[in-house]
Design an enzyme around this catalytic site. Structure first.
Site, mmCIF file in Angstrom:
data_model
loop_
_atom_site.group_PDB
_atom_site.id
_atom_site.type_symbol
_atom_site.label_atom_id
_atom_site.label_comp_id
_atom_site.label_asym_id
_atom_site.label_seq_id
_atom_site.Cartn_x
_atom_site.Cartn_y
_atom_site.Cartn_z
ATOM 1 C CG HIS A 196 -0.411 0.288 2.513
ATOM 2 N ND1 HIS A 196 -0.194 -0.687 3.461
ATOM 3 C CD2 HIS A 196 -0.015 1.452 3.085
ATOM 4 C CE1 HIS A 196 0.291 -0.132 4.557
ATOM 5 N NE2 HIS A 196 0.423 1.169 4.352
ATOM 6 C CG ASP A 223 -0.148 -4.017 2.645
ATOM 7 O OD1 ASP A 223 0.401 -3.463 1.665
ATOM 8 O OD2 ASP A 223 -0.691 -3.377 3.552
ATOM 9 C CB SER A 235 2.983 1.754 6.126
ATOM 10 O OG SER A 235 1.748 1.577 6.752
#
Length: 360
Positions: A96, A127, A210
């Site tokens: 992402h 992911d 992230s």
């Protein structure tokens, strides 16, 4: 409280998630062992020494050893983190964070001008993604990845990344739980993935974290921070102390295949081999998932399922939504046999399917 978000920065704002889902949070292979001022400093060893000074030294040593392996990744729309995987310039991050971009600017924690990088491949189902520096500099510091089977609740961990664009930031916490299955939202930058075996941590995970590193005091990356919880009562406000990281074992499995083959050929994730959509019953409530198509020679096709069938059960799990089917499969393994309950032309039927592998 039970909503989730992924650490993600888009136009300077964090993204919120619905209850039971997670969104991606980006924002403004292992490496060689390196010497440390406090080599092999584990939480147990530090506790046994009985001194706060020793614990502080262990923190400082781990930051000194691992932070140079954590980078900032920037696209035209996103800002997130990544971890140097090898000395050839491969960097692992969240899918992402990458989004639809293929070209990136990478800033090393050690300083210098941003470096150009290109996408190797992305695997949204977990992911995860790998990008590669166009011209890897000398002295690149690959991270050392730990053994996921040794991650224990209560273990001290540090989260390293670039929250809100604050480069090379570090937060501290513990492993709160292991083996969590968490579903991301498909909106707000998330991939919509359901990810099994995640590590839950109390270390602060904020937009921009992230793709960074969740690190133990042995200077090992034990996970890639990916998701953070939000409290529905606080709107998009974060629920403190609830974050999730993809375990090192899954990171290594996916990254190694992408680097070697340019794609994932064996994810270790179970698949039924169907494309599905949600179905609403007469009471306007979710009532199963309709099979739109079946993969030739896939698990469902071999079990006799056809387009138009409505799956209502997998093993002992009732299936009402696409997410519930994905979550059920996340707890199973390729090659495992499972009973599939489905409706066809008003009749309830069952079939035994041998699950295949969820790959690209």
């Amino acid at each position: 409280m039970s909503a989730f978000r992924s650490p993600r920065v888009l136009a300077g704002a964090a993204c919120a998630l619905l209850v039971g889902t997670v969104t991606a949070c980006s924002g403004g292979g292992g490496a060689e062992d390196t010497a440390s001022a406090a080599p092999g400093a584990t939480a147990a060893a530090v506790a046994a020494s009985g001194g706060g000074g020793e614990l502080q030294s262990a923190y400082e040593s781990t930051v000194k050893e691992v932070l140079p392996s954590v980078v900032q990744i920037t696209t035209d729309e996103e800002l997130g983190s990544g971890v140097v995987y090898d000395d050839k310039g491969d960097i692992v991050t969240n899918a992402h964070v990458i989004g639809n971009a293929t070209d990136f600017r990478v800033s090393l924690a050690t300083g210098g001008s941003p470096l150009a990088a290109k996408l190797v491949s992305s695997f949204p189902a977990n992911d995860l993604a790998v990008i590669r520096l166009d011209s890897p500099p000398k002295g690149l510091r690959p991270a050392r990845f730990g053994d996921s089977s040794k991650v224990a609740v209560g273990q001290i961990v540090l989260a390293m990344g670039n929250p809100l664009g604050l480069s090379s930031s570090v937060t501290q916490g513990i492993v709160s739980a292991t083996d969590r299955t968490v579903s991301e939202s498909g909106s707000g930058g998330g991939t919509g993935a359901t990810i099994p075996a995640m590590v839950q941590t109390s270390a602060a995970i904020n937009p921009g974290n992230s793709g960074g590193a969740l690190v133990n005091l042995d200077n090992q990356v034990i996970g890639i921070p990916t998701l953070a919880a939000t409290d529905p009562q606080l709107g998009s406000g974060a629920a403190p102390g609830i974050g999730f990281a993809i375990p090192a074992s899954a990171v290594k499995r996916i990254a190694d295949q992408i680097i070697k083959n340019g794609k994932v050929t064996d994810s270790g994730r179970a698949a039924l081999g169907v494309t599905v959509r949600g179905v609403i019953g007469p009471d306007q409530q979710p009532a199963g998932v309709a099979v739109v198509s079946v993969t030739k020679d896939g698990a469902a096709a071999k079990a006799g399922l056809e387009a138009g069938d409505v799956i209502t059960g997998l093993g002992s799990t009732r299936i009402t939504t696409v997410q519930s089917l994905t979550a059920a499969l996340a707890g199973l393994e390729p090659g495992q046999k499972v009973k599939v309950t489905y409706d066809r032309d008003g009749s309830t039927k069952t079939a035994e399917a041998t699950l295949s592998s969820l790959d690209q």
